[in-house]
Write a protein that holds these residues in place. Structure first.
Motif, mmCIF file in Angstrom:
data_model
loop_
_atom_site.group_PDB
_atom_site.id
_atom_site.type_symbol
_atom_site.label_atom_id
_atom_site.label_comp_id
_atom_site.label_asym_id
_atom_site.label_seq_id
_atom_site.Cartn_x
_atom_site.Cartn_y
_atom_site.Cartn_z
ATOM 1 N N TYR A 137 29.685 36.654 -14.380
ATOM 2 C CA TYR A 137 28.762 36.409 -13.265
ATOM 3 C C TYR A 137 28.466 34.901 -13.160
ATOM 4 O O TYR A 137 28.516 34.316 -12.071
ATOM 5 N N LEU A 138 28.179 34.264 -14.321
ATOM 6 C CA LEU A 138 27.876 32.828 -14.296
ATOM 7 C C LEU A 138 29.093 32.012 -13.857
ATOM 8 O O LEU A 138 28.978 31.071 -13.070
ATOM 9 N N LEU A 139 30.276 32.411 -14.364
ATOM 10 C CA LEU A 139 31.501 31.684 -13.985
ATOM 11 C C LEU A 139 31.725 31.766 -12.472
ATOM 12 O O LEU A 139 32.047 30.763 -11.826
ATOM 13 N N GLU A 140 31.535 32.970 -11.924
ATOM 14 C CA GLU A 140 31.765 33.131 -10.472
ATOM 15 C C GLU A 140 30.729 32.358 -9.655
ATOM 16 O O GLU A 140 31.042 31.841 -8.581
ATOM 17 N N LEU A 141 29.532 32.259 -10.208
ATOM 18 C CA LEU A 141 28.489 31.470 -9.539
ATOM 19 C C LEU A 141 28.960 30.013 -9.415
ATOM 20 O O LEU A 141 28.789 29.368 -8.384
ATOM 21 N N CYS A 142 29.584 29.516 -10.495
ATOM 22 C CA CYS A 142 30.094 28.137 -10.493
ATOM 23 C C CYS A 142 31.280 28.019 -9.534
ATOM 24 O O CYS A 142 31.406 27.023 -8.807
#
Ligand SMILES: Cc1cc2nc3c(=O)[nH]c(=O)nc-3n(C[C@H](O)[C@H](O)[C@H](O)COP(=O)(O)OP(=O)(O)OC[C@H]3O[C@@H](n4cnc5c(N)ncnc54)[C@H](O)[C@@H]3O)c2cc1C
Length: 450
Positions: A137-142
């Motif tokens: 989720y955090l990676l996709e946010l970036c």
């Protein structure tokens, strides 16, 4: 090597982030925010060796998966609200277990909640396609902000006059700044020692995690929305917890060099057996288990010209809220790189103080866990604490001093310094003394269920 020490991040600068766990993603997220504030365009590549879409160890950054209350709040202030498909369960209370029995303790404040999640897709064999891993989720946010992800392991780092070369099996790219967010990976530490020879990696110890597949019905019946924590007199174990998540319950054991034997002594204890349905063979419902390392002493010199290490690779929070510490160090490194500079002295002056704050708090944390060990061994003191907590839980508008101290110690929701200050408050100590004396005179204990 002649490196331009006055180099600053500006329009078109290239940054490599090695490791796409929470620290790497938080750094990228904030670096892009700060670049926008400065009105510059920067390019960020995150290198990540794992695929967070795969179930089991191959896609998992092994962890208990508790997001602390303080982190939930900090993230929402920064515009990151964890969606419901990342949260596997909202934890509203904890159940404290000891040899004599167990007690349910509600969150000290009504709005205080923590979340349980999976760092990867889920345990081996899981097939819940509606759920998303926290790290992914955090990676996709970036990625949505413009970060590129290169799903490859970095195998070499080398300094040159123009910056630092980052090499994978198929790529070789030069960068102006390199971020080390490699967790506790010893091979990756040696890559960073090559370009930052003064770097001394963190000290680690072995912990234990395993999953039990119980299904929703049994989990609701036996665990509910509670994290179950254990204060048992067992060798080497500082902290044991059972955390419900979707169809599974995660067991986390923290302490000194946890081995299979220590795990067995924990699982065979009466207090733990009481948590599971009678007659259930828990060995048959364990899809995966591991003995990951945990950061128990900070790294030193986690920076040099154009290089900074963050998260577990630098400073963490002792035994708890490592993701919160990754957030703190990542944000401080991004702020320094964008607003102050990327030389060794810039990082020493502006980044190191945040690490030092964490490290000092951990010294207090060590003291708190030392006290916890004494408590684990003393049944009288444990009973005194229990009586105190039971009394607190019965009063509606009570300050619930001991309950909140225990909640913050177990969930990592407050700095250790703050917890110690509350423990040493005269009203906490007097109440503990009165309840312990009461126990010594052996009055029947109320509120404890078996
Ligand atoms: C048993 C246990 C329970 C825990 N429970 C909790 C908890 O409940 N809550 C909490 O907040 N914290 C918990 N922690 C701590 C938490 O897991 C860590 O503090 C946190 O993961 C640190 O994040 P990070 O990004 O620094 O490192 P990591 O999460 O380890 O991420 C590092 C990433 O770098 C990648 N990488 C490494 N080397 C390379 C390379 N050469 N090339 C490309 N990629 C590379 C790895 O694949 C990985 O994805 C727990 C830890 C343990 C051991």
């Amino acid at each position: 090597m002649n490196i331009n020490k006055n180099f600053n991040i500006g329009n078109g600068s290239k940054i490599a982030v090695i490791g796409g766990g929470p620290a790497g993603s938080f750094f990228s997220y904030f670096a892009l925010d700060f670049a926008k504030q400065k009105g510059i365009n920067i390019h960020i590549d995150i290198y990540e060796a794992k695929n967070f879409h795969v179930a089991g160890p191959a896609g998992c950054n092994r962890c208990g998966g508790i997001v602390s209350e303080s982190l939930v709040q900090a993230l929402s202030t920064d515009g990151i609200v964890l969606p419901s498909n990342v949260i596997r369960r909202g934890i509203e209370s904890y159940k404290l277990h000891m040899e004599q029995g167990a007690i349910l303790i509600k969150t000290p404040l009504k709005e205080q909640k923590i979340a349980s999640m999976y760092r990867g897709f889920g345990p081996l064999g899981s097939n819940n396609i509606d759920s998303v891993s926290f790290d992914n989720y955090l990676l996709e946010l970036c990625q949505k902000k413009g970060v590129y992800t290169i799903y490859e392991k970095v195998i070499d780092l080398e300094r040159n006059e123009r910056g630092i070369n980052v090499q994978t099996k198929t790529t070789l790219t030069n960068y102006d700044l390199v971020i080390g967010s490699v967790g506790l990976n010893p091979r990756s530490f040696s890559l960073f020692k090559k370009i930052s020879p003064a770097y001394i990696p963190p000290v680690t110890t072995k912990t234990y995690i395993c999953e039990f597949k119980l299904g929703n019905e049994l989990i609701n019946q036996y665990f509910g929305n509670s994290m179950h924590v254990f204060l048992l007199n067992l060798k080497n174990i500082k902290f044991g917890a059972l955390i419900p998540k979707g169809q599974y319950v995660t067991l986390v054991l923290l302490g000194k060099q946890i081995t299979g034997e220590i795990v067995d002594s924990f699982l065979n204890s009466e207090a733990v057996q009481r948590c599971f349905p009678k007659g259930l063979d828990i060995d048959k419902i364990t899809p995966c288990q591991c003995f990951p390392g945990i950061n128990i002493k900070n790294a030193h010199y986690a920076y040099s010209d154009r290089v900074v290490l963050i998260g577990d690779s630098a400073s963490s929070k002792l035994y708890k809220d490592g993701i919160g510490a990754a957030y703190i160090t990542a944000k401080a490194a991004a702020k320094t790189a964008l607003f102050n500079g990327v030389s060794e002295s810039d990082f020493r002056k502006h980044y190191q103080p945040e690490c030092t704050r964490l490290n000092r708090d951990n010294t207090i944390g060590k003291f708190i866990f030392w006290i916890t060990t004494i408590l684990q061994r003393s049944s009288t003191l444990k009973k005194g604490i229990f009586r105190m907590v039971v009394n607190e839980q019965e009063k509606e508008n009570d300050k619930r001093r001991m309950s909140s101290v225990l909640w913050d110690t177990f969930t990592g929701s407050a700095p250790y310094t703050d917890i110690l200050r509350r423990v040493l408050h005269s009203k906490t100590l007097i109440s503990l003394l009165v309840n312990t004396i009461y126990e010594i005179f052996n009055r029947p204990q109320k509120g404890i269920e078996k």
